[in-house]
Design a protein around this motif. Sequence first.
Motif, mmCIF file in Angstrom:
data_model
loop_
_atom_site.group_PDB
_atom_site.id
_atom_site.type_symbol
_atom_site.label_atom_id
_atom_site.label_comp_id
_atom_site.label_asym_id
_atom_site.label_seq_id
_atom_site.Cartn_x
_atom_site.Cartn_y
_atom_site.Cartn_z
ATOM 1 N N ALA A 76 0.816 -1.216 0.000
ATOM 2 C CA ALA A 76 0.000 0.000 0.000
ATOM 3 C C ALA A 76 0.846 1.261 0.000
ATOM 4 N N GLY A 77 0.313 2.299 -0.646
ATOM 5 C CA GLY A 77 0.906 3.624 -0.602
ATOM 6 C C GLY A 77 -0.184 4.676 -0.543
ATOM 7 N N TRP A 78 0.090 5.749 0.198
ATOM 8 C CA TRP A 78 -0.868 6.852 0.344
ATOM 9 C C TRP A 78 -0.294 8.095 -0.311
ATOM 10 N N ASN A 79 -0.993 8.637 -1.304
ATOM 11 C CA ASN A 79 -0.635 9.918 -1.894
ATOM 12 C C ASN A 79 -1.360 11.004 -1.128
ATOM 13 N N LEU A 80 -0.623 11.717 -0.309
ATOM 14 C CA LEU A 80 -1.176 12.753 0.568
ATOM 15 C C LEU A 80 -1.348 14.038 -0.231
ATOM 16 N N VAL A 81 -2.578 14.534 -0.317
ATOM 17 C CA VAL A 81 -2.847 15.797 -1.000
ATOM 18 C C VAL A 81 -3.661 16.699 -0.086
ATOM 19 N N THR A 82 -3.577 18.008 -0.353
ATOM 20 C CA THR A 82 -4.387 18.966 0.402
ATOM 21 C C THR A 82 -5.592 19.444 -0.401
ATOM 22 N N THR A 83 -5.766 18.943 -1.613
ATOM 23 C CA THR A 83 -6.877 19.206 -2.530
ATOM 24 C C THR A 83 -6.695 20.542 -3.254
ATOM 25 N N SER A 84 -6.606 20.442 -4.584
ATOM 26 C CA SER A 84 -6.390 21.639 -5.401
ATOM 27 C C SER A 84 -7.681 22.193 -5.994
ATOM 28 N N ASN A 85 -8.745 21.411 -5.970
ATOM 29 C CA ASN A 85 -9.985 21.848 -6.601
ATOM 30 C C ASN A 85 -10.897 22.550 -5.589
ATOM 31 N N PRO A 86 -11.076 23.865 -5.715
ATOM 32 C CA PRO A 86 -11.899 24.589 -4.730
ATOM 33 C C PRO A 86 -13.329 24.080 -4.634
ATOM 34 N N GLY A 87 -13.857 23.565 -5.750
ATOM 35 C CA GLY A 87 -15.238 23.109 -5.746
ATOM 36 C C GLY A 87 -15.503 21.931 -4.835
#
Length: 444
Positions: free
Chosen positions: A124-135
């Motif tokens: 397993a791997g987790w791609n950590l994002v903070t979210t780029s899509n404002p919607g």
Amino acid sequence: MILAANANAQGSHVGEWRHPDAWDRPASNLENAVRLARIAEAGLFDLLFLADGNGVRNLDKPDLFAATSPSDRPAVFEPVTLLSALAMVTRHIGLVATTTTTYDEPYAVARRFASLDHISGGRAGWNLVTTSNPGDALNFSKEAHAPREDRYARAGEFADIVKGLWDSWADDAFPQDKASGRFLDPARVHALNHKGEHFSVAGPLNAPRLVQGHPVIFSAGQSEMGKELSARTADCVFAIEGTIERARMLYADLKARLPRYGRRPESLKVLSGVTIFVGETEAEADALFQALEDLVSPAVGLDYLSKMIGHRMAGYALDEPMPDLEAEHVGPTGIGKAILGVARAEGLTVRQTYKRILPQMAGNLFKGSARQIADLMEEWYRTEACDGFMIAAPVVPTGLERFIRLVVPELQRRGLFRTAYEGRTLRDNLGLPRPANRFFSELA
């Protein structure tokens, strides 16, 4: 070198789904996903990667169905659910899913990826994002997207909690001894009891210590805050830089940040995103490139450009110069700024700008024969522009099959890529150590 496969079954080009060689009816098609995973594993790829978002991505809702772009993600699987299914039909390849720290909770994410790591036997791997899509904010009872500074502050605390939860139990905490009736050892559990600025999490996690200790953590931020979060938290970084010179600068920058967190350069792997058009000849690769270009309407091109730069482009004339947008109009990703920088430096029109980014989904593009592609990959790898590549195929599945048939043997001949998997876990194959449990020694 490390090779990762973009697991988007609709390819890396927004016109791909219309190509005669592309899969029919690709929306949420499990059979296609299974076949793609098996193809990548047969090619000895390190991992499959699934990008994700938390909503249908479109800045201009009235244009959504007019553009009909699969890049809006209107019909995709939840990634951890899909990868859990793919774990059952693969044995070696890593399985990496994207999950946001802005619209999720640490306990839920820790449990989700702990389950995937156990189900897959340590892949397993987790791609950590903070979210780029404002919607996406509108789908989580929010009126507006959180400011970037707040998102990254939350992400740092979020990652610390998740890692702490993965260390809830010692490796030997569950003897499960029928004769003695001893299922677990209560001395080998740690309750996190975290109380911070954004979260309060008691723990422990209701999952045994993971096969890998921690799943491999990926990130993709190239802003100053993103790079610092990667240096502190990530095992791998997905990087998109338009030139080899800029890629070398980013590579050196990321590696130089590691010592302040007590880390060595080899503890962080940098993967450069690239779309590869490869043919038996250079002319064949050029023909595929042009065929896909011809399948993209201006409506789709403008829609995609709007999302990538975070600014509505539908009202701009196609053949006028790309506007010099103010910084606050640019979306929260470094990719948007890079696109505007290229357009400004080369004097591109709006049409030329979207045509420039469509074939590679705003990343790099390598096009040519197998030898030409291998030459480029070798140069990037040997000159420390990256530790490997996130490969996107322009047409699925034939683009990935062609890469494996033509390019992989050339890389193997040069001693640049494996001829067999090195180990049983994703960490083994990436050359990353298993993290020690911060709360328990390996032995009781």
